[in-house]
Design a protein around this motif. Structure first.
Motif, PDB file in Angstrom:
ATOM      1  N   ASN A   1       2.188  37.138 -61.194  1.00  0.00           N
ATOM      2  CA  ASN A   1       1.625  35.789 -61.154  1.00  0.00           C
ATOM      3  C   ASN A   1       0.565  35.777 -60.057  1.00  0.00           C
ATOM      4  N   ASP A   2      -0.681  35.635 -60.443  1.00  0.00           N
ATOM      5  CA  ASP A   2      -1.782  35.551 -59.480  1.00  0.00           C
ATOM      6  C   ASP A   2      -1.925  34.091 -59.051  1.00  0.00           C
ATOM      7  N   VAL A   3      -1.029  33.663 -58.179  1.00  0.00           N
ATOM      8  CA  VAL A   3      -1.026  32.259 -57.736  1.00  0.00           C
ATOM      9  C   VAL A   3      -2.327  31.971 -56.983  1.00  0.00           C
ATOM     10  N   THR A   4      -2.877  30.779 -57.206  1.00  0.00           N
ATOM     11  CA  THR A   4      -4.184  30.438 -56.652  1.00  0.00           C
ATOM     12  C   THR A   4      -4.191  28.999 -56.162  1.00  0.00           C
ATOM     13  N   GLU A   5      -4.734  28.778 -54.977  1.00  0.00           N
ATOM     14  CA  GLU A   5      -4.963  27.419 -54.483  1.00  0.00           C
ATOM     15  C   GLU A   5      -6.416  27.056 -54.797  1.00  0.00           C
ATOM     16  N   ARG A   6      -6.602  26.242 -55.852  1.00  0.00           N
ATOM     17  CA  ARG A   6      -7.955  25.949 -56.342  1.00  0.00           C
ATOM     18  C   ARG A   6      -8.806  25.193 -55.321  1.00  0.00           C
ATOM     19  N   ALA A   7      -8.195  24.341 -54.523  1.00  0.00           N
ATOM     20  CA  ALA A   7      -8.981  23.620 -53.519  1.00  0.00           C
ATOM     21  C   ALA A   7      -9.596  24.603 -52.527  1.00  0.00           C
TER      22      ALA A   7
ATOM     23  N   GLN B   1     -10.164  27.761 -53.191  1.00  0.00           N
ATOM     24  CA  GLN B   1     -11.043  28.651 -53.946  1.00  0.00           C
ATOM     25  C   GLN B   1     -12.421  28.045 -54.175  1.00  0.00           C
ATOM     26  N   PHE B   2     -12.449  26.768 -54.534  1.00  0.00           N
ATOM     27  CA  PHE B   2     -13.719  26.164 -54.954  1.00  0.00           C
ATOM     28  C   PHE B   2     -14.294  25.145 -53.980  1.00  0.00           C
ATOM     29  N   GLU B   3     -13.473  24.598 -53.125  1.00  0.00           N
ATOM     30  CA  GLU B   3     -13.932  23.481 -52.283  1.00  0.00           C
ATOM     31  C   GLU B   3     -14.051  23.844 -50.804  1.00  0.00           C
ATOM     32  N   ARG B   4     -13.803  25.090 -50.472  1.00  0.00           N
ATOM     33  CA  ARG B   4     -13.881  25.535 -49.082  1.00  0.00           C
ATOM     34  C   ARG B   4     -14.877  26.677 -48.943  1.00  0.00           C
ATOM     35  N   GLY B   5     -16.076  26.467 -49.479  1.00  0.00           N
ATOM     36  CA  GLY B   5     -17.140  27.456 -49.357  1.00  0.00           C
ATOM     37  C   GLY B   5     -17.309  28.349 -50.567  1.00  0.00           C
ATOM     38  N   GLY B   6     -16.514  28.116 -51.603  1.00  0.00           N
ATOM     39  CA  GLY B   6     -16.688  28.883 -52.837  1.00  0.00           C
ATOM     40  C   GLY B   6     -16.294  30.343 -52.711  1.00  0.00           C
ATOM     41  N   GLN B   7     -15.361  30.651 -51.829  1.00  0.00           N
ATOM     42  CA  GLN B   7     -14.923  32.033 -51.637  1.00  0.00           C
ATOM     43  C   GLN B   7     -13.549  32.224 -52.273  1.00  0.00           C
ATOM     44  N   TRP B   8     -13.511  32.992 -53.348  1.00  0.00           N
ATOM     45  CA  TRP B   8     -12.278  33.142 -54.111  1.00  0.00           C
ATOM     46  C   TRP B   8     -11.140  33.687 -53.262  1.00  0.00           C
ATOM     47  N   ASP B   9     -11.448  34.607 -52.351  1.00  0.00           N
ATOM     48  CA  ASP B   9     -10.372  35.201 -51.563  1.00  0.00           C
ATOM     49  C   ASP B   9      -9.568  34.146 -50.813  1.00  0.00           C
ATOM     50  N   LYS B  10     -10.196  33.068 -50.382  1.00  0.00           N
ATOM     51  CA  LYS B  10      -9.477  32.011 -49.672  1.00  0.00           C
ATOM     52  C   LYS B  10      -8.391  31.401 -50.556  1.00  0.00           C
ATOM     53  N   GLY B  11      -8.686  31.239 -51.817  1.00  0.00           N
ATOM     54  CA  GLY B  11      -7.731  30.620 -52.727  1.00  0.00           C
ATOM     55  C   GLY B  11      -6.650  31.555 -53.225  1.00  0.00           C
ATOM     56  N   LYS B  12      -6.816  32.851 -52.987  1.00  0.00           N
ATOM     57  CA  LYS B  12      -5.893  33.851 -53.526  1.00  0.00           C
ATOM     58  C   LYS B  12      -4.981  34.476 -52.469  1.00  0.00           C
ATOM     59  N   SER B  13      -5.181  34.128 -51.195  1.00  0.00           N
ATOM     60  CA  SER B  13      -4.638  34.949 -50.113  1.00  0.00           C
ATOM     61  C   SER B  13      -3.433  34.381 -49.384  1.00  0.00           C
TER      62      SER B  13
END
Length: 283
Positions: free
Chosen positions: A157-163, A165-177
Motif C-alpha cells: 500500500n503506497d499510502v500518500t498524504e495528498r495535502a 504531495q500537492f499543496e506543500r510545494g508540489g513535491q511528491w516525496d513529501k506526501g509519500k514519506s
C-alpha cells in the motif's frame, strides 16, 4: 517460495511457507531476509530443503507478520502508471515513468497500524504490486536482464498524504514519506512462482467498501521495463523495493469521498501475493 518475517517489530524471525501454508524457520540459514540473503537466494535449493525436512517447523499462531524484506536500501515509486489512474488524477499519460523515492523506514508489516501524519488532512491509499530486487543492477540492456535481477514480488500500500504531495510545494516525496506509509507483504513470493507479473488482480477495500479493482495488465510501463529504465538512472541493489503504480479508485479520484481517518480499516490483496489489513491511527 513464500518468504516472510514473523515476530515483534525489530525482532522478526525469517521464515518460509510451503505449498500447504506450513511455516519453517530460516534463522539457521540467515539472520534475516535482507539484501545479503536475497543476493544469494536459490529458490529451488530452498524448496528442496523444505521438502527434505531440513528446516524446523514454525508455529505462526498469534504471531505478528512483519514486512518480508528487512531494511531495504531504498524504496522507489512509480507514479501515474495506470491509464485509468492518470485519467482520474487529471494527468497526461507520461512519456516516461514518473519516479519518486520513499524513505526505507516507511516500510512496516502488512497488518501494522498506519498513522495519519500530524497536519495530514488528505491521507489516501494505493494498492500496488511491489518488485523486490535480488541482484545488483546497473545499465540493464533489456527485459531479459531485468527479469534476472528480480528476487520476487509482494503486495504493498503506497499510502500518500495528498495535502503534502500537492499543496506543500508540489513535491511528491513529501506526501509519500510519513512513517508507516509503506505496508509491505505479507509475503515475498519468489519470481519463479509468478508466471506473469502483468496478469495480477489488485483490490482494496475501505471499511468493507470496494474502492479499487484493477489489474497489472493495465500498466503503462510493465514491470520489466520499469526495472530496466530505473537501472539507467540509479544502481539497484539486492533488497531494494519498487512500488509500480496503482489503478483507479483512490480517494483523490472519487469526489465527495472522505479521505482516510483514524479508525478506518483498509484491506487489500494482490493475486497470489496475500492480503493486508491495517487500521488507521494518528501520529
Amino acid at each position: 517460495m513464500k518468504l516472510l518475517r514473523v515476530g515483534p517489530a525489530g525482532e522478526e524471525r525469517p521464515a518460509v511457507l510451503d505449498a500447504d501454508g506450513a511455516a519453517y524457520d530460516l534463522s539457521g540459514r540467515t539472520a534475516d531476509i535482507d539484501g545479503a540473503f536475497l543476493d544469494r537466494l536459490d529458490a529451488a535449493e530452498l524448496a528442496a530443503a523444505v521438502a527434505a525436512g531440513e528446516l524446523p517447523r514454525l508455529d505462526l499462531d498469534g504471531q505478528r507478520i512483519g514486512a518480508p524484506v528487512a531494511r531495504p536500501g531504498k524504496v522507489v515509486g512509480i507514479g501515474l502508471n495506470y491509464r485509468d489512474h492518470a485519467a482520474e488524477a487529471g494527468a497526461q499519460i507520461p512519456a516516461e515513468p514518473v519516479v519518486f523515492l520513499k524513505p526505507s523506514n516507511t516500510v512496516v508489516g502488512p497488518n501494522d497500524e498506519v498513522l495519519v501524519p500530524r497536519g495530514g488532512e488528505k491521507t489516501d491509499y494505493e494498492v500496488e504490486l511491489a518488485v523486490v530486487i535480488g541482484r545488483r543492477a546497473r545499465y540493464l540492456d533489456g527485459h531479459a536482464e531485468a527479469a534476472a535481477v528480480i528476487a520476487g514480488y509482494a503486495a504493498v500500500n503506497d499510502v500518500t498524504e495528498r495535502a503534502f504531495q500537492f499543496e506543500r510545494g508540489g513535491q511528491w516525496d513529501k506526501g509519500k514519506s510519513a512513517e508507516t506509509f509503506t505496508p509491505l507483504g505479507p509475503w515475498l513470493v519468489t519470481a519463479d512462482e509468478v508466471a506473469d507479473p502483468q496478469a495480477l488482480d489488485l483490490r482494496l477495500w475501505v471499511n468493507g467498501e470496494l474502492r479499487q479493482d484493477g489489474t497489472t495488465a493495465e500498466m503503462i510501463f510493465p514491470v520489466l521495463e520499469i526495472v530496466r529504465y530505473l537501472s539507467q538512472f540509479m544502481v539497484l541493489e539486492p533488497g531494494d523495493v519498487i512500488v509500480t503504480g496503482t489503478p483507479a479508485g483512490v480517494t483523490l479520484g472519487r469526489p465527495g469521498t472522505p479521505f482516510l481517518r483514524p479508525s478506518d480499516v483498509v484491506e487489500l490483496e494482490v493475486t497470489g501475493l496475500g492480503r493486508q489489513r491495517h487500521t488507521l491511527g494518528k501520529a
